[in-house]
Design a protein around this motif. Structure first.
Motif, PDB file in Angstrom:
ATOM      1  N   GLY A 184     -39.841  21.182 -32.742  1.00 50.96           N
ATOM      2  CA  GLY A 184     -40.396  20.121 -31.909  1.00 50.96           C
ATOM      3  C   GLY A 184     -40.560  18.792 -32.633  1.00 50.96           C
ATOM      4  O   GLY A 184     -41.461  18.016 -32.318  1.00 50.96           O
ATOM      5  N   VAL A 185     -39.683  18.523 -33.606  1.00 55.28           N
ATOM      6  CA  VAL A 185     -39.748  17.269 -34.371  1.00 55.28           C
ATOM      7  C   VAL A 185     -39.182  16.130 -33.529  1.00 55.28           C
ATOM      8  O   VAL A 185     -38.113  16.269 -32.925  1.00 55.28           O
ATOM      9  N   ALA A 233     -21.635  19.315 -39.586  1.00 54.50           N
ATOM     10  CA  ALA A 233     -22.348  20.600 -39.604  1.00 54.50           C
ATOM     11  C   ALA A 233     -23.798  20.415 -40.052  1.00 54.50           C
ATOM     12  O   ALA A 233     -24.705  21.094 -39.561  1.00 54.50           O
ATOM     13  N   GLN A 234     -24.037  19.497 -40.980  1.00 52.84           N
ATOM     14  CA  GLN A 234     -25.406  19.225 -41.431  1.00 52.84           C
ATOM     15  C   GLN A 234     -26.210  18.588 -40.300  1.00 52.84           C
ATOM     16  O   GLN A 234     -27.375  18.933 -40.093  1.00 52.84           O
ATOM     17  N   ALA A 235     -25.588  17.672 -39.579  1.00 49.85           N
ATOM     18  CA  ALA A 235     -26.262  17.039 -38.441  1.00 49.85           C
ATOM     19  C   ALA A 235     -26.631  18.099 -37.406  1.00 49.85           C
ATOM     20  O   ALA A 235     -27.724  18.079 -36.840  1.00 49.85           O
ATOM     21  N   GLU A 236     -25.721  19.058 -37.173  1.00 55.39           N
ATOM     22  CA  GLU A 236     -26.002  20.140 -36.221  1.00 55.39           C
ATOM     23  C   GLU A 236     -27.185  20.985 -36.681  1.00 55.39           C
ATOM     24  O   GLU A 236     -28.044  21.346 -35.876  1.00 55.39           O
ATOM     25  N   GLY A 291     -26.313  16.054 -27.883  1.00 52.53           N
ATOM     26  CA  GLY A 291     -27.634  16.577 -28.206  1.00 52.53           C
ATOM     27  C   GLY A 291     -28.273  15.937 -29.434  1.00 52.53           C
ATOM     28  O   GLY A 291     -29.393  16.282 -29.794  1.00 52.53           O
ATOM     29  N   PHE A 292     -27.568  15.034 -30.090  1.00 54.63           N
ATOM     30  CA  PHE A 292     -28.127  14.328 -31.245  1.00 54.63           C
ATOM     31  C   PHE A 292     -28.863  13.082 -30.745  1.00 54.63           C
ATOM     32  O   PHE A 292     -28.251  12.242 -30.094  1.00 54.63           O
ATOM     33  N   PRO A 293     -30.151  12.929 -31.079  1.00 48.39           N
ATOM     34  CA  PRO A 293     -30.825  11.674 -30.761  1.00 48.39           C
ATOM     35  C   PRO A 293     -30.498  10.649 -31.853  1.00 48.39           C
ATOM     36  O   PRO A 293     -30.826  10.857 -33.023  1.00 48.39           O
ATOM     37  N   ASP A 325     -30.641  21.353 -34.607  1.00 49.65           N
ATOM     38  CA  ASP A 325     -31.072  22.654 -34.085  1.00 49.65           C
ATOM     39  C   ASP A 325     -32.432  23.068 -34.651  1.00 49.65           C
ATOM     40  O   ASP A 325     -33.298  23.534 -33.910  1.00 49.65           O
ATOM     41  N   VAL A 326     -32.620  22.903 -35.953  1.00 49.66           N
ATOM     42  CA  VAL A 326     -33.887  23.304 -36.576  1.00 49.66           C
ATOM     43  C   VAL A 326     -35.010  22.357 -36.148  1.00 49.66           C
ATOM     44  O   VAL A 326     -36.119  22.807 -35.826  1.00 49.66           O
TER      45      VAL A 326
END
Length: 156
Positions: free
Chosen positions: A21-22, A8-11, A117-119, A15-16
């Protein structure tokens, strides 16, 4: 002691950071866990691109996530200080602008693995970084990470 890093923290980070645009990659054990490595870690490790624009975007994203980012801390992040440890937020987060064993963000970005969606840094980069850091805890983790890499490469 901080709670263990959770999906959940990774999500939340994903998302943030996307909204701001980080440009970043998950690194370390948190990155390996997102690739399927069966382990736990106390914090999220993020390898951020070292540019003033990315640093400013990162500061905004961290504040939105609930980290109290002082002006001094914001300045360290904007200039891309090698390592910034954040323990004053909803979870522990290590920002790494110059990880051991990885020459350039752009190279790691080209090798990245996208997972939901996680890089994420490529597992070889995560292993290279742990080997180069050469801390006791990294030396203890390396044999397990190398064994996981064999499984990961077979199942991809």
């Amino acid at each position: 002691m901080a709670a263990a890093f959770e999906y959940a923290q990774a999500e939340e980070i994903r998302d943030v950071f996307a909204r701001h645009g980080v440009r970043y990659l998950f690194l370390g054990n948190s990155g390996a866990i997102l690739l399927g490595y069966p382990d736990t870690t106390q914090d999220a490790d993020v390898f951020a691109e070292k540019t003033p624009e990315n640093g400013r975007a990162l500061v905004g994203a961290l504040r939105e996530l609930g980290f109290s980012v002082t002006e001094d801390r914001a300045s360290e992040i904007e200039r891309g200080k090698d390592f910034v440890q954040l323990k004053d937020g909803p979870f522990d987060l290590d920002l790494v602008f110059a990880p051991d064993g990885i020459e350039r963000f752009e190279d790691a970005w080209q090798r990245r693995v996208e997972v939901e969606g996680f890089p994420v840094c490529h597992l070889d980069d995560i292993i290279a970084s742990k080997a180069a850091a050469n801390r006791v805890k990294d030396r203890e983790t390396l044999p397990r990470l190398l064994a996981f890499r064999e499984h990961w490469q077979r199942t991809r």
